[in-house]
Scaffold this active site. Structure first.
Site, PDB file in Angstrom:
ATOM      1  N   HIS A 457     -11.856 -58.526  82.135  1.00 39.01           N
ATOM      2  CA  HIS A 457     -12.627 -57.671  81.234  1.00 39.01           C
ATOM      3  C   HIS A 457     -13.740 -58.466  80.545  1.00 39.01           C
ATOM      4  CE1 HIS A 457     -12.924 -54.217  78.325  1.00 39.01           C
ATOM      5  NE2 HIS A 457     -13.481 -55.177  77.601  1.00 39.01           N
ATOM      6  N   GLU A 458     -13.360 -59.552  79.876  1.00 38.71           N
ATOM      7  CA  GLU A 458     -14.363 -60.332  79.155  1.00 38.71           C
ATOM      8  C   GLU A 458     -15.331 -61.014  80.110  1.00 38.71           C
ATOM      9  OE1 GLU A 458     -14.638 -59.725  76.162  1.00 38.71           O
ATOM     10  OE2 GLU A 458     -12.677 -58.781  75.880  1.00 38.71           O
ATOM     11  N   HIS A 461     -18.072 -58.641  80.859  1.00 34.68           N
ATOM     12  CA  HIS A 461     -19.105 -58.684  79.815  1.00 34.68           C
ATOM     13  C   HIS A 461     -20.037 -59.875  80.033  1.00 34.68           C
ATOM     14  CE1 HIS A 461     -17.940 -55.404  77.259  1.00 34.68           C
ATOM     15  NE2 HIS A 461     -16.769 -55.905  76.940  1.00 34.68           N
ATOM     16  N   HIS A 464     -22.619 -59.331  82.639  1.00 33.22           N
ATOM     17  CA  HIS A 464     -23.675 -58.437  82.151  1.00 33.22           C
ATOM     18  C   HIS A 464     -24.772 -59.248  81.471  1.00 33.22           C
ATOM     19  CE1 HIS A 464     -24.249 -54.104  80.379  1.00 33.22           C
ATOM     20  NE2 HIS A 464     -25.219 -54.452  81.188  1.00 33.22           N
TER      21      HIS A 464
END
Length: 667
Positions: A457-458, A461, A464
């Protein structure tokens, strides 16, 4: 400019060993003054306002301040002592006043408005158009059209809110660090060996009279609630955890009342009925009602399934299901039904191997590579740094990783932040921070499946931010609509259930054995177990957030607001002195006020997006390239719904999520 301060001297990477607490305040004060001077130069320019001399000039102002704050706020959450937390109150005040002086600068706004009014004749690119739109509306939303006493009141509210939200987060961190439970040898039966070793080490470190000391840090708390057969201890621990920040020195009750009241006042000063109306206007959802429509549709789909899950669990347990026995009985039922306990996977998820696997996923999908750098300064010995390069060898940025809890110094949870954001010339420096299971004296850090997905998940990020090809910082990387920002993070979680992906790294840390087929099949078979409960739990958080930020009058009773918010998704009867709101940092200290719904909104997006990968191949190179180019590289340069349609070819719907969770089956 003062140059004996390492924060004010030029640096490529943060010189952490040279930075001390006494450097922050003078550096921030000086950089804030410089930012205002840069703005004054824009206002004083006698030329006609243009996109370059006004909008771009404003975008490029405050670079020094941003660089310093990138360091300060990253460490405030990841590795701060009480002195730094106290300092953050003063920093918040300075920044609030600085921001207000800019956003309420009437002469500056008139120049911005002059450019905005002629935007149709300027022949701007999509990115330039978006920067102009965002700049203009940011000023409007920060009070540029307010006059007289309203302008002064707006400035005062922003200053006070900055102080209150900072204090809220500090109270949560400080009270959490103060909780622990001493255990004797006969109270650790049933616990996994790694946890027994960890709480034994806690006891020695804290010189406890008992042989074991359990904290409320996430890995310890969640594992104890899941595995301990001692219902009385689970109940005691649950009441400690859920009763935080409601009374005493670190109470957040009055802070919540004041925060919600001031946010409401800001919204009404700007012409909105409620803070949620104000916050959602420039998001994918657009309105609170559209966000609630999604929450309600998920509630209606998942609530019957959750009730069936709980009834089945009650029959299995032979007792009423309560918040302190749900995890325990749920795990027992999972083991009985699927002959599978996720805990048995830990030996296959040794942290350094997981890291290699996650990095190789990005290489396979996007062609990027990670090489550890041992010559880059770090703020703690747990932190590692990696240089990230593209397939052609060009630099994409730096990735810092910080994985383990530090009681009293690190906030709970997991997050990504930037020491430096991309600006078209400089590449980003990204930090991902988590609170994973620590290594023991005789064992490495072994992750649970949920910790591996948190990593993914992180990491999503961070991609991105690292892959951005955006020129302007305020539109780059994760600077997108709040209900779009979780798409890249949640999308990458899906790969955890790919055998192909797991085979790239999942080996038993002692024997080197590959993850057995039988264990993998059992994991997949149990994937949907408890999905309805998990969804309804998230909806509880989202409804609470929306309730506090949809009020049109100041609130008097925090308990009443929370209980009324969740009555349609209530899981367990209310237990006095247990609440979510007083420690809900996402909405009262983080950036998710009136935005927590975005986790479910983005989950609809990620399920819909990954369904396309499942149709065409989860490592399909053309599809991965499309996701990179249309989602990861473009930041906020176009409206989020446009970016999504460019990738997916259609608007999202909830069907893929319902199928993934087993709520709906293929006809």
């Amino acid at each position: 400019m003062t140059t004996n301060n390492p924060l004010l001297a030029p640096f490529d990477v943060p010189p952490f060993p040279q930075i001390h607490i006494e450097h922050y305040l003078p550096a921030i004060q000086e950089a804030a003054v410089i930012r205002l001077e840069e703005v004054d130069l824009i206002v004083a320019n006698s030329e006609e306002p243009t996109f370059e001399n006004t909008i771009v000039a404003l975008e490029n102002s405050g670079k020094l301040l941003s660089r310093i704050l990138g360091v300060f706020y990253a460490l405030l959450h990841a590795d701060a002592d009480d002195a730094m937390m106290d300092l953050s109150i003063e920093v918040s005040r300075i920044l609030s006043e600085n921001a207000s002086k800019i956003s309420l600068n009437q002469a500056l706004f008139q120049k911005i408005k002059a450019v905005y009014d002629q935007s149709s004749t300027l022949n701007l690119s999509d990115e330039q158009t978006m920067l102009l739109e965002e700049t203009y509306h940011s000023f409007i939303r920060n009070g540029a059209n307010l006059q007289g006493e309203d302008r002064k009141r707006f400035r005062d509210i922003k200053k006070r809110l900055s102080e209150l939200t900072t204090r809220f987060g500090q109270n949560v961190k400080k009270e959490l660090a103060g909780y622990s439970l001493e255990l004797n040898a006969d109270q650790v039966d049933g616990l996994p060996q790694w946890l027994i070793e960890q709480i034994s080490e806690n006891a020695k470190a804290q010189k406890s009279r008992a042989p074991y000391l359990l904290t409320l840090q996430a890995p310890e708390y969640t594992a104890f609630m899941k595995f301990s057969p001692h219902s009385d201890l689970r109940r005691q621990l649950y009441l400690m955890y859920s009763g935080r920040n409601q009374k005493g020195e670190f109470s957040n009750i009055e802070i919540i009342k004041e925060i919600t009241s001031l946010r409401l006042e800001i919204a009404q000063l700007l012409g909105y009925d409620a803070f949620a109306d104000f916050m959602l206007e420039r998001t994918m959802a657009k309105t609170p009602q559209r966000a609630l429509n999604l929450l309600n549709s998920l509630r209606d789909a998942y609530m019957p399934a959750m009730k069936r899950e709980l009834a089945e669990l009650r029959d299995f347990a032979g007792e009423e299901i309560l918040p302190w026995n749900y995890s325990y009985h749920s795990n027992r039922l999972r083991v009985e039904r699927y002959d599978f306990d996720p805990e048995v996977l830990r030996p296959y998820f040794e942290l350094s191997a997981v890291m290699r696997g996650v990095f190789s996923l990005a290489e396979r999908l996007y062609g990027i590579r990670f090489v550890e750098k041992n010559d880059v300064p770090v703020y703690h010995h747990d932190v590692k740094v990696f240089q990230v390069t593209d397939a052609d060898g060009s630099e994409l940025g730096l990735l810092y990783t910080d994985f383990f809890p530090r009681a009293g110094r690190k906030s709970p949870g997991a997050w990504m932040t930037d020491f430096r954001e991309a600006d078209g010339q400089l590449r980003p420096q990204v930090n991902i921070v988590m609170n994973f299971t620590k290594p023991g004296a005789n064992r490495p850090s072994l992750l649970s499946p949920s910790e591996v997905t948190t990593f993914l998940h992180e990491f999503g990020h961070s991609l991105h931010s690292l892959l951005t090809q955006v020129k302007y910082t305020s539109l780059a990387g994760t600077n997108v609509d709040r209900d779009f920002v979780e798409l890249p993070s949640q999308f990458h979680e899906n790969f955890f259930y790919s055998r192909d992906f797991l085979d790239s790294f999942a080996r038993h840390y002692q024997t080197g054995e590959q993850l057995p087929d039988e264990l993998f099949r059992k994991m997949i078979a149990s994937q949907q177990f408890g999905a309805a409960f998990a969804c309804i739990r998230q909806l509880n958080f989202a409804y609470i957030d929306m309730a506090f930020h949809s009020v049109t009058e100041p609130i008097d009773d925090v308990v009443a607001v929370e209980l009324d918010a969740i009555k349609s998704v209530e899981i367990f009867p209310y237990i006095p002195e247990t609440l979510i709101a007083p420690s809900f940092t996402h909405i009262f200290s983080g950036g998710y006020a009136a935005g927590y719904y975005s986790y479910k909104w983005a989950e609809v997006l990620d399920a819909d997006a990954f369904a396309l990968f499942e149709q065409k191949g989860i490592f399909n190179p053309e599809l991965a390239d499309s996701f990179r180019k249309n989602i990861l590289e473009k930041g906020g340069t176009s409206p989020a719904d446009v970016l999504y349609r460019e990738f997916r070819g259609k608007d999202p719907d909830i069907d893929a999520l319902l199928l993934r969770d087993g709520i709906k089956t293929i006809a």
